[in-house]
Design an enzyme around this catalytic site. Structure first.
Site, PDB file in Angstrom:
ATOM      1  N   HIS A  22       0.913  -1.187  -0.285  1.00 37.77           N
ATOM      2  CA  HIS A  22      -0.038  -0.116  -0.044  1.00 37.77           C
ATOM      3  C   HIS A  22       0.804   1.164   0.075  1.00 37.77           C
ATOM      4  O   HIS A  22       0.662   2.164  -0.751  1.00 37.77           O
ATOM      5  CB  HIS A  22      -0.964  -0.101   1.334  1.00 37.77           C
ATOM      6  CG  HIS A  22      -1.701   1.292   1.472  1.00 37.77           C
ATOM      7  ND1 HIS A  22      -3.349   1.003   0.607  1.00 37.77           N
ATOM      8  CD2 HIS A  22      -1.762   2.381   1.604  1.00 37.77           C
ATOM      9  CE1 HIS A  22      -3.742   2.155   1.039  1.00 37.77           C
ATOM     10  NE2 HIS A  22      -2.866   3.085   1.562  1.00 37.77           N
ATOM     11  N   GLU A  23       1.778   1.304   0.995  1.00 38.95           N
ATOM     12  CA  GLU A  23       2.611   2.558   1.028  1.00 38.95           C
ATOM     13  C   GLU A  23       3.721   2.541   0.018  1.00 38.95           C
ATOM     14  O   GLU A  23       4.060   3.681  -0.655  1.00 38.95           O
ATOM     15  CB  GLU A  23       3.175   2.385   2.398  1.00 38.95           C
ATOM     16  CG  GLU A  23       2.310   2.619   3.568  1.00 38.95           C
ATOM     17  CD  GLU A  23       1.686   3.762   3.664  1.00 38.95           C
ATOM     18  OE1 GLU A  23       1.931   5.046   3.105  1.00 38.95           O
ATOM     19  OE2 GLU A  23       0.529   3.883   4.153  1.00 38.95           O
ATOM     20  N   HIS A  26       1.878   4.169  -3.091  1.00 37.39           N
ATOM     21  CA  HIS A  26       1.996   5.609  -3.086  1.00 37.39           C
ATOM     22  C   HIS A  26       3.270   6.343  -3.278  1.00 37.39           C
ATOM     23  O   HIS A  26       3.127   7.220  -4.272  1.00 37.39           O
ATOM     24  CB  HIS A  26       1.620   6.093  -1.517  1.00 37.39           C
ATOM     25  CG  HIS A  26       0.076   5.825  -1.223  1.00 37.39           C
ATOM     26  ND1 HIS A  26      -0.930   5.988  -1.849  1.00 37.39           N
ATOM     27  CD2 HIS A  26      -0.502   5.293  -0.063  1.00 37.39           C
ATOM     28  CE1 HIS A  26      -2.026   5.901  -1.307  1.00 37.39           C
ATOM     29  NE2 HIS A  26      -1.745   5.368  -0.238  1.00 37.39           N
TER      30      HIS A  26
END
Length: 223
Positions: A22-23, A26
């Site tokens: 997820h990170e 980003h």
């Protein structure tokens, strides 16, 4: 004690992969759109230690959802800050949805493996981990799409709104997480919205193997 070790063995790798992907998504999206902040800080890595938040990880393991240390993004570096923040914010939930799809596919493939004692010894743990991975990635994707800053959904909504309205929405950010926690734990939002959507998504993606996901969740969290 044995139960705790078994639960950790099922949850740890899928949970770490979910928050790390997820990170990382980003940071990668921001880097591609002009902001190298995450890359310069060494956050474009699959090393989970670079992304973990202690309390977020504990929450993930104890209650089934949590958070990681946010990847820093400087919107001013993006080539089109207002529009590109939408894609940066959307990339995290999309990464979790892709992991959910991959987990569901693995679950379905493992169900086709011949049922022998040796194969069962190897495939059963993988199936349990894939089942939890499907669940946790759906949770992270759905929760992060809530239109409340600082969640990704809030940033997506801000990118879609006129700048003046987006500025007002961002004023919620300092107490946005408290608002989300309150909505989840002190209202019927979870039972009325999140739980039905997640159950429907699990049934759609896992098919007959949705029973394995239900079994894993009962073992891990009771109910």
């Amino acid at each position: 004690m044995e139960d705790i070790l078994v639960k950790c063995s099922i949850m740890l790798v899928p949970a770490l992969l979910a928050v790390t992907a997820h990170e990382l998504a980003h940071g990668y999206a921001a880097d591609r759109l002009g902001d190298p902040t995450a890359r310069l800080l060494g956050r474009l890595t699959f090393n989970p230690l670079r992304h973990l938040d202690l309390f977020g990880t504990l929450a993930l393991l104890l209650v089934g959802f949590g958070w990681a240390r946010p990847v820093p993004v400087n919107p001013g570096n993006l080539r089109n800050p207002h529009r590109h923040m939408l894609w940066v914010a959307l990339s995290g939930p999309l990464a979790n949805l892709l992991l959910a799809l991959a987990s569901a596919l693995l679950l379905r493939l493992l169900a086709l493996v011949p049922d022998t004692a040796v194969v069962e010894l190897l495939s059963r743990p993988l199936a349990l981990m894939a089942a939890f991975s499907l669940y946790i990635n759906l949770i992270l994707a759905l929760l992060n799409l809530m239109p409340v800053p600082p969640l990704d959904g809030g940033r997506i909504l801000a990118a879609l709104l006129p700048p003046a309205w987006a500025t007002r929405l961002r004023q919620i950010e300092p107490f946005g997480l408290l608002l989300v926690i309150g909505l989840i734990f002190f209202t019927d939002l979870w039972s009325l919205l999140f739980a039905p959507v997640i159950l429907a998504a699990v049934a759609l993606l896992a098919g007959p193997q949705a029973a394995v996901v239900a079994e894993v969740m009962r073992f891990l969290f009771g109910g």
